[in-house]
Design an enzyme around this catalytic site. Structure first.
Site, PDB file in Angstrom:
ATOM      1  CB  THR A 375      -0.851  -0.005   0.896  1.00 29.92           C
ATOM      2  OG1 THR A 375      -1.726  -1.591   1.109  1.00 29.92           O
ATOM      3  CG2 THR A 375      -1.621   1.325   1.063  1.00 29.92           C
ATOM      4  CB  THR A 393      -3.348  -0.801  -1.457  1.00 26.27           C
ATOM      5  OG1 THR A 393      -3.012  -2.129  -0.966  1.00 26.27           O
ATOM      6  CG2 THR A 393      -5.132  -0.949  -1.476  1.00 26.27           C
ATOM      7  CG  ASP A 417      -8.153  -6.131   2.810  1.00 29.35           C
ATOM      8  OD1 ASP A 417      -6.853  -6.919   3.572  1.00 29.35           O
ATOM      9  OD2 ASP A 417      -7.414  -5.458   1.737  1.00 29.35           O
TER      10      ASP A 417
HETATM   11  O1  DON Z   1      -6.495  -1.758   2.941  1.00 28.27           O
HETATM   12  C1  DON Z   1      -5.875  -3.144   3.233  1.00 28.27           C
HETATM   13  O2  DON Z   1      -6.450  -2.989   4.795  1.00 28.27           O
HETATM   14  C2  DON Z   1      -5.171  -3.297   3.288  1.00 28.27           C
HETATM   15  N1  DON Z   1      -5.298  -4.494   2.056  1.00 28.27           N
HETATM   16  C3  DON Z   1      -3.344  -2.790   2.907  1.00 28.27           C
HETATM   17  C4  DON Z   1      -2.447  -3.041   2.480  1.00 28.27           C
HETATM   18  C5  DON Z   1      -1.352  -3.053   2.983  1.00 28.27           C
HETATM   19  O3  DON Z   1      -1.065  -2.017   3.380  1.00 28.27           O
HETATM   20  C6  DON Z   1      -0.170  -3.512   2.661  1.00 28.27           C
HETATM   21  N2  DON Z   1       0.863  -3.112   2.969  1.00 28.27           N
HETATM   22  N3  DON Z   1       1.720  -2.809   3.765  1.00 28.27           N
END
Ligand code: DON
Length: 566
Positions: A375, A393, A417
């Site tokens: 992200t 992201t 998710d």
């Molecule tokens: O929306 C979310 O919470 C996750 N898909 C975010 C993923 C994320 O931050 C990965 N980064 N390191």
């Protein structure tokens, strides 16, 4: 990006290891100071383009759009066209807005799509490959935010990304490393291998994205239709057919971003403005701030055992709520006002024992209904007083790892998710149930927490971070670092972080966050550390308005992140 390095040491060794200071990290304590306008993002080229757009008279939304588009080129592990995101905007007149351009489950998706006939999870299917992708929202979101709030022409905002994609740019050492790590994954998940990415990368090598450059030209000339219709849409659908994915032309044409009310609350004399559902981020952040507000953490000290104990206990309760009550508000009634009320969070903390940890198994979600690891984040403040926080992201690094053949961009793996089975942890270890089950056209729950703070009605801070489920606790700690521990913006970003989240029942400190003695004190209170430590939790990119009105950037030294301003 969440950089999680697993060290399979026994517990004691892990405690000793976390006590060691990281030798290579000596970031500056004070960030870039600018008089009028600033952009902080994950890549210097993206921040520079954003600051240039502001210099040309663009506003914070223009800069945020141009910066996101450049990130889609120069920071392909997270910057994206094939993912989704959230924007929180505070305009100079004090009005608040938030745009949800989160990905959606395809129409052909269904609740048990990642389970076999016996109900067992088919590992990995939601995490990589064509079936892991939701319908992308980023291009629709950028286009909509510009149409509603932008100053400059759309074409001016897209052109810098086109130029960088077609002319190429040098890769940083971190990127060379991450692209080298990706080689086998690229071969494994692509139906047509993206040959131009397959090589051993070195710092300074030029990377040219020919197909992506032409996709950006279509987006420049046709707006959102340059992505959701025509050649780009045809390429996405053909990719899905080849790889047995679910996204159709109808899904792409139906995708709409949604303006939603941001969630707001207070911490002492600060107003906190953040993203509401389908992100859990804003609600959980407000819950955490309310849970600790009454305790003298300034007196206890930064990362002191008492402070870490209090925060861990608050996090245990808040993440238990997240698992039960948070999901897409278009599908599930999220009890927002109850969850963010001071009285609810005070009642959740009534069982807090200052001397010992509460086992996670005795913590359940509260009765919120009754009373009523890729992200990237960027922060922008413009010369007109507008502020934008955007987190966007692909989910983990390079998303599904599928590059859309002919169009040259990575698709997300955001389907992970969702709660793919009640109680089954996703790749960030968070669980869920009914509220976040897969349903066609539903948005998967997020932890992204783009946030803006005001003090006495004036803009005070803009921040956010990647990091999966650690996003919420990183934003929480950065706010507390500035307000309670009176750190500069850059210091607050640099400071070592500690994460915990109800389940798994483990405290994860960054290397160097806790002394040996403090780790042992926390163990004696009943906290557990895993036989691993995390090297780099989050990449917070933030801006603070100084008392004299100038801006201080906080660019996270854990990545290539950079501030640019004037
Ligand atoms: O929306 C979310 O919470 C996750 N898909 C975010 C993923 C994320 O931050 C990965 N980064 N390191």
């Amino acid at each position: 990006m969440l950089i999680m390095i697993k060290r399979l040491f026994p517990l004691l060794l892990a405690i000793v290891t976390v006590a060691c200071k990281s030798p290579q990290l000596r970031p500056p304590a004070i960030g870039l100071i600018a008089d009028s306008a600033m952009v902080v993002s994950a890549h210097p080229l993206a921040s520079e383009v954003g600051a240039r757009i502001l210099k040309q008279g663009g506003n914070a939304v223009d800069a945020a759009v141009a910066t996101q588009l450049v990130l889609a080129v120069v920071y392909p592990s997270a910057g994206n066209l094939g993912g989704g995101g959230f924007m929180v905007l505070r305009k100079h007149d004090g009005t608040l807005h938030s745009l949800d351009y989160r990905e959606k489950a395809p129409e052909l998706s269904y609740t048990d799509m990642y389970l076999d006939e016996t109900g067992k999870v088919k590992r990995g299917l939601s995490e990589k490959g064509h079936l892991s992708s939701g319908v992308p929202g980023s291009v629709a979101g950028m286009f909509e935010s510009h149409a509603r709030h932008g100053f400059l022409s759309w074409k001016e905002l897209v052109q810098p990304a086109v130029d960088l994609a077609l002319a190429g740019f040098p890769v940083t050492p971190r990127q060379a490393h991450s692209l080298n790590d990706l080689q086998d994954t690229l071969r494994r998940y692509n139906t047509i291998t993206p040959e131009f990415l397959l090589k051993e990368w070195h710092e300074g090598d030029t990377i040219v994205w020919e197909d992506l450059g032409h996709t950006l030209e279509r987006i420049r000339d046709e707006g959102a239709a340059g992505f959701y219709r025509g050649k780009t849409a045809d390429d996405i659908v053909a990719e899905m057919r080849r790889g047995n994915g679910l996204i159709t032309h109808a899904d792409l044409q139906a995708y709409q971003p949604v303006w939603r009310s941001p969630v707001t609350g207070t911490y002492k004399d600060f107003k906190v403005i953040s993203m509401g559902p389908p992100s859990s981020g804003g609600i959980a952040l407000l819950q955490l701030l309310s849970s600790v507000e009454k305790y003298p953490i300034q007196e206890w000290g930064h990362n002191a055992p008492k402070t870490v104990h209090l925060m861990t206990e608050a996090q245990r309760r808040v993440y238990a709520d997240r698992a039960a009550w948070l999901g897409d508000p278009d599908f599930f009634k999220v009890p927002v006002s109850q969850m963010i009320s001071k009285s609810y969070n005070e009642s959740r903390m009534r069982s807090f024992d200052p001397r010992k940890a509460t086992p996670s198994k005795v913590i359940r979600e509260g009765d919120a209904l009754k009373e009523s690891h890729e992200t990237t984040h960027l922060s922008v403040v413009d010369q007109y007083g507008n502020a934008v926080a955007v987190t966007t992201t692909l989910n983990d690094s390079y998303g599904s790892a599928v590059v859309v053949a002919g169009s040259g961009f990575f698709l997300n793996d955001e389907m992970d998710d969702f709660s793919i089975k009640p109680g089954e942890p996703n790749m960030y270890g968070v669980t869920g149930g009914e509220a976040n089950k897969i349903e066609p056209n539903k948005r998967m729950l997020s932890s992204m927490t783009p946030t803006i703070l005001e003090r006495n009605g004036k803009l005070f801070m803009v921040l956010g971070t990647p990091g999966g489920s650690t996003i919420i606790t990183s934003v929480f700690q950065t706010i507390v670092n500035v307000i309670e521990f009176e750190m500069h913006m850059q210091q607050a970003v640099n400071a070592k972080r500690i994460h915990s989240q109800w389940l798994p029942e483990v405290v994860f400190p960054e290397s160097g966050a806790l002394s040996n003695q403090d780790s042992l004190t926390l163990v004696s209170m009943g906290h557990r550390f895993d036989a691993e430590y995390w090297d780099g939790i989050g990449r917070v990119d933030a801006i603070r308005v100084l008392p004299d009105g100038r801006l201080e950037g906080g660019a996270d030294p854990r990545g290539d992140d950079a501030s640019a301003g004037w």
